[in-house]
Design a protein around this motif. Sequence first.
Motif, PDB file in Angstrom:
ATOM      1  N   LEU A   1      68.203  44.225  23.955  1.00 31.05           N
ATOM      2  CA  LEU A   1      66.863  44.212  24.463  1.00 31.05           C
ATOM      3  C   LEU A   1      66.322  42.779  24.669  1.00 31.05           C
ATOM      4  O   LEU A   1      66.400  42.111  23.396  1.00 31.05           O
ATOM      5  CB  LEU A   1      65.932  45.099  23.777  1.00 31.05           C
ATOM      6  CG  LEU A   1      65.964  46.759  23.948  1.00 31.05           C
ATOM      7  CD1 LEU A   1      64.965  47.300  22.966  1.00 31.05           C
ATOM      8  CD2 LEU A   1      65.813  47.179  25.585  1.00 31.05           C
ATOM      9  N   VAL A   2      66.154  42.264  25.922  1.00 22.22           N
ATOM     10  CA  VAL A   2      65.649  41.050  26.114  1.00 22.22           C
ATOM     11  C   VAL A   2      64.186  41.044  26.383  1.00 22.22           C
ATOM     12  O   VAL A   2      63.837  41.632  27.724  1.00 22.22           O
ATOM     13  CB  VAL A   2      66.530  40.151  27.049  1.00 22.22           C
ATOM     14  CG1 VAL A   2      65.929  38.741  27.354  1.00 22.22           C
ATOM     15  CG2 VAL A   2      67.901  40.304  26.424  1.00 22.22           C
ATOM     16  N   GLU A   3      63.257  40.417  25.875  1.00 23.69           N
ATOM     17  CA  GLU A   3      61.789  40.380  26.254  1.00 23.69           C
ATOM     18  C   GLU A   3      61.614  39.794  27.621  1.00 23.69           C
ATOM     19  O   GLU A   3      60.951  40.165  28.416  1.00 23.69           O
ATOM     20  CB  GLU A   3      61.090  40.028  25.017  1.00 23.69           C
ATOM     21  CG  GLU A   3      59.457  40.255  25.335  1.00 23.69           C
ATOM     22  CD  GLU A   3      58.912  41.476  25.408  1.00 23.69           C
ATOM     23  OE1 GLU A   3      58.011  41.841  25.831  1.00 23.69           O
ATOM     24  OE2 GLU A   3      59.896  42.418  25.045  1.00 23.69           O
ATOM     25  N   GLY A   4      62.249  38.732  27.761  1.00 21.95           N
ATOM     26  CA  GLY A   4      61.925  37.944  28.987  1.00 21.95           C
ATOM     27  C   GLY A   4      60.466  37.297  29.162  1.00 21.95           C
ATOM     28  O   GLY A   4      59.809  37.129  28.159  1.00 21.95           O
ATOM     29  N   ASP A   5      59.784  37.199  30.306  1.00 21.03           N
ATOM     30  CA  ASP A   5      58.545  36.602  30.419  1.00 21.03           C
ATOM     31  C   ASP A   5      57.875  37.835  31.419  1.00 21.03           C
ATOM     32  O   ASP A   5      58.599  38.517  32.156  1.00 21.03           O
ATOM     33  CB  ASP A   5      58.715  35.376  31.479  1.00 21.03           C
ATOM     34  CG  ASP A   5      59.431  34.391  30.591  1.00 21.03           C
ATOM     35  OD1 ASP A   5      59.059  33.990  29.477  1.00 21.03           O
ATOM     36  OD2 ASP A   5      60.211  33.585  31.409  1.00 21.03           O
ATOM     37  N   TRP A   6      56.551  37.970  31.191  1.00 18.36           N
ATOM     38  CA  TRP A   6      55.821  38.894  31.850  1.00 18.36           C
ATOM     39  C   TRP A   6      54.765  38.176  32.680  1.00 18.36           C
ATOM     40  O   TRP A   6      53.407  38.156  32.324  1.00 18.36           O
ATOM     41  CB  TRP A   6      55.248  39.921  30.844  1.00 18.36           C
ATOM     42  CG  TRP A   6      56.138  40.652  30.147  1.00 18.36           C
ATOM     43  CD1 TRP A   6      57.095  40.303  29.318  1.00 18.36           C
ATOM     44  CD2 TRP A   6      56.513  41.927  30.514  1.00 18.36           C
ATOM     45  NE1 TRP A   6      57.710  41.475  28.809  1.00 18.36           N
ATOM     46  CE2 TRP A   6      57.678  42.526  29.727  1.00 18.36           C
ATOM     47  CE3 TRP A   6      56.135  43.162  31.590  1.00 18.36           C
ATOM     48  CZ2 TRP A   6      58.141  43.723  29.605  1.00 18.36           C
ATOM     49  CZ3 TRP A   6      56.673  44.203  31.343  1.00 18.36           C
ATOM     50  CH2 TRP A   6      57.714  44.689  30.459  1.00 18.36           C
ATOM     51  N   PRO A   7      55.081  37.484  33.763  1.00 14.96           N
ATOM     52  CA  PRO A   7      54.025  37.214  34.642  1.00 14.96           C
ATOM     53  C   PRO A   7      53.105  37.975  35.314  1.00 14.96           C
ATOM     54  O   PRO A   7      53.589  39.208  35.499  1.00 14.96           O
ATOM     55  CB  PRO A   7      54.878  36.119  35.897  1.00 14.96           C
ATOM     56  CG  PRO A   7      55.967  36.893  35.648  1.00 14.96           C
ATOM     57  CD  PRO A   7      56.337  37.427  34.404  1.00 14.96           C
TER      58      PRO A   7
END
Length: 453
Positions: free
Chosen positions: A182-188
């Motif tokens: 699981l990769v959280e990444g960015d949440w713009p």
Amino acid sequence: MGVRQVRRLHRGWQTLPNLHRHGISFLALVLVVVLLWPTEDKALEAAIYLPPELSHLDALNGSLNRTPFTEDRLRERLRGEGMYGDIPSHGDYDIVTYEIGSGDSLSGIFDRLDLGQTAMYQILSADESLLALDVLRAGHRLKFYKDPDSGRLERMDLYVHAGYQVSYERFDDHNFEYTETLVEGDWPQRVIGGEINGSFYVSARNAGLNDREVAEITRLMEDSIDFRREIRAGDTFDVIRAEQMINGRATGRTRIEAIRIHGHSPRSAFLFDDGNYYDQEGESLQRAFMRYPSNTRYRVSSSFNPQRRHPVTGRVAPHNGTDFAMNTGTPVLTTGDGVVTRVENHPFAGKYVEIQHGTRFTTRYMHLDRILVRHGQTVSRGDRIGLSGATGRVTGPHLHFELHVNGRPVDPMRAEIPMAESVPSDQREAFERRVEELLVVVEDSNVQYAANR
């Protein structure tokens, strides 16, 4: 050796039977081949495998005659060509990548690629505690790694999107185990707003929200506002939606972070760090969860244990839920308001139901004898969703109950669940800062409230 000896040998050779002469010639040929066989370095050069898709790299072929071309050197060369990826080498697999299309099934894919139904069921057995393979969709990708000699499947990767992948790897002749990434990444954030004309549902959909998001907003606000009677034409709304991005690419996952409805009956909702929604005064907008999925507290026959080990293999075989010793036919209840996202019949998990409760919580109910809901149905806390049973791979009737928070299984008997309370006093200041931040996002967005007809 003199001429006389050579003639004597020649006459002796001529007197030998043809079978003997052929045998001696073959042995002589073998001896010559052995003497002229390349050294270890040259053998390595000859053993380099160049896949067909790289056959245009003539420079590689030419260089083999000058310097031993090791696997590391091959990888370096391909990196320079911008083609570094799966490079076949000694001990590597035959690799096949398959993109799932509309109408595809896992069984059909395994048959089409001649992978065998036995291997498929071995992977499904490993997937029982995860159930990732029950939600295959068009556009998902599967990558198969086969032994080049035996053709046996050794590994399978499932690529859902850049933020979620699962690998199933064989560890003996009969079993696979999985690794979940699981990769959280960015949440713009993006502010979506509009003017309400007609129904809120139609106006919100026209503004750019999807069905799931509109249903979630309606469910969150339904206890504080009557969407049929209190919403009037000309009222406006703002929604802050965050969307997961991995390396600049959207994964399709979104979450609602704030809701404001302006007009005759103004209302608001804000997502706090604890995963719950509150109004601007810090009062909970979510109904409390039930801890148990039944009216009676049945005996726990097996507890949540993510580090449980298989009694035979000794390897970790997670038990991602709590088992309740229920007789077949016992009513099973949803522990919270939500939407049914899965209704499946799995060869090992049996008949099961999955319910999504907002953006953070998901519950699963497995080994049911009968399912009483349908996919997409909205349910309320305490609704009957099925009858317990003994379907799938079980030793007796029971209910396997799971609670997932942000996509991860947690202990349903101990995890913090929505309790319909206000923001705790020691977190009040942090909540007020969060509300202020979200309001600034809305004010800075300059949303134009065009009529959404």
